[in-house]
Design an enzyme around this catalytic site. Structure first.
Site: not given
Ligand code: F6P
Length: 319
Positions: A11, A103-104, A125, A154, A213, A215
Site C-alpha cells: 500500500g 511488513d509484506g 505504511t 462532528r 452532549k 454528538h
Molecule cells: O497496509 C495499508 C493498508 O492501507 C491497510 O490499512 C488496508 O487494510 C490495506 O492497506 C488496503 O489495501 P488495498 O489498497 O490493497 O485494498
C-alpha cells in the site's frame, strides 16, 4: 557498491516520495548510481527499471503516492518469480536494494537477502504496525487526515444530535484509530488489540446525552470488523440514530505532513548509508527520535504493541 536500486511496494503511503528522494540524493552524494524499479516486486520481475538522477526526484517531496508506482505481487511469492527477480538485479548490475513498504514488502526483502542480494528496508505504511520503530512513513499524515474528517463529522453530528461511527484503516492494527481518536476527541475507540465492549460504549454515549452532549464519535479500526455492524449493535442498545462513515483510501493520499517528510528523509538517507557499510537484511527505524536499524526477521518476529498508557488515556479523557 556502485549501483543500487529502490522500489516501493504494498500500500502506498504519504512520504514515500520524500523517502525515494532521500535515497537517490544520498546515493548520488556518495558517488553511487541509482535505478528506480517500477511497480514494486512485480516490476522487478519484469525488469521495469528507470535510471534516477538528482533532478528526477525534484519537486516530489510534497507529493503523496509514489512516483515509482506500487503493487502487491503474487508472482513474487513463487520461487520462480523470486529467481527471475534476482536474475534481473544481477543482469542490471544492481549491488544493493532499498525496499520502501510494510511488513509484506519486508518479507520479500528477506527472501532477496537469502538469494545473496544486499537489501535494506524503510518502513512505509500508514498502519504504523511495524515493530522496532516508533513511527512508519505515512502514519502521521493519515492520522491528520482522519482528525480532519472527525472535525467535519462532528459539525453535522452535533447539528443532528447523532452518533457517528467512523471506520479507519489499519488492517490488523489500532494505531491510526487510537491516535486519531485521542486527537479528535472521540467518545470511544474500538481497536483489534482490545476486545470491544459494546455495553460500555453504549453506556458512555447515554451518559454523555444525560450531561447534554449532542454528538458522539466512535472510531472503529477496520481490524475490529465492519463499522456498519457496530452501528447496528449501538442502535439496538441505545435507541439512538447512528450514521457510518468509512474513510477508506482517502487516508492513503494527500500531501505528507512535515513530520512524515522529515522522517522519510532521515530514513531514506540511513538506508543508503547502511548499504554502503555492507549491511543487509536490516530495516531502518526511529526510536526516541534516533534513527536505528534492526534485523528484519527479528523485527517481524515481534508484534507492535499498542501503548497501554495511551489506550488508558483515551478512556480517561472520554469518560
Ligand atoms: O497496509 C495499508 C493498508 O492501507 C491497510 O490499512 C488496508 O487494510 C490495506 O492497506 C488496503 O489495501 P488495498 O489498497 O490493497 O485494498
Amino acid at each position: 557498491m556502485k549501483r543500487i536500486g529502490v522500489l516501493t511496494s504494498g500500500g502506498d503511503a504519504p512520504g514515500m516520495n520524500a523517502a525515494i528522494r532521500a535515497v537517490v540524493r544520498t546515493a548520488i552524494f556518495h558517488g553511487l548510481e541509482v535505478v528506480g524499479i517500477l511497480r514494486g516486486y512485480a516490476g522487478l520481475i519484469y525488469g521495469e527499471f528507470k535510471e534516477l538522477s538528482i533532478s528526477s526526484v525534484g519537486d516530489i517531496i510534497h507529493r503523496g503516492g509514489t512516483i515509482l508506482l506500487t503493487a502487491r505481487s503474487q508472482e513474487f511469492m513463487t520461487p520462480e518469480g523470486r529467481t527471475q527477480a534476482v536474475k534481473m538485479l544481477q543482469h542490471r548490475g544492481i549491488d544493493g536494494l532499498v525496499v520502501i513498504g510494510g511488513d509484506g514488502s519486508f518479507r520479500g526483502a528477506v527472501t532477496l537477502h537469502e538469494h545473496g542480494i544486499k537489501v535494506v528496508g524503510v518502513p512505509g505504511t500508514i498502519d504504523n504496525d511495524i515493530p522496532c520503530t516508533d513511527f512508519t512513513i505515512g502514519f502521521d499524515t493519515a492520522v491528520n487526515t482522519v482528525v480532519d474528517a472527525i472535525n467535519k463529522l462532528r459539525d453535522t453530528a452535533t447539528s443532528h444530535e447523532r452518533v457517528f461511527l467512523v471506520e479507519v484503516m489499519g488492517r490488523n492494527s489500532g494505531q491510526i484509530a487510537l491516535a486519531a481518536g485521542i486527537a479528535g476527541g472521540a467518545e470511544s475507540i474500538l481497536i483489534p488489540e482490545y476486545a470491544p465492549n459494546f455495553a460500555e460504549v453504549s453506556e458512555k454515549i447515554l451518559r454523555g446525552r444525560d450531561r447534554g452532549k449532542l454528538h458522539s464519535i466512535i472510531l472503529v479500526a477496520e481490524g475490529v470488523g465492519s463499522a456498519l455492524e457496530v452501528s447496528k449493535e449501538i442502535e439496538e442498545r441505545t435507541g439512538l440514530d447512528t450514521r457510518v462513515t468509512i474513510l477508506g483510501h482517502i487516508q492513503r493520499g494527500g500531501t505528507p505532513t512535515a513530520f512524515d517528510r522529515m522522517l522519510a528523509s532521515r530514513m531514506g538517507a540511513k538506508a543508503v548509508e547502511l548499504l554502503l557499510e555492507g549491511v543487509s537484511n536490516h530495516m531502518v527505524g526511529i526510536v526516541n527520535n534516533t534513527i536505528v536499524s534492526h534485523e528484519i526477521e527479528w523485527a517481524l518476529s515481534l508484534k507492535k504493541a499498542i501503548d497501554a498508557d495511551v489506550y488508558q488515556l483515551a478512556g480517561m479523557l472520554s469518560i
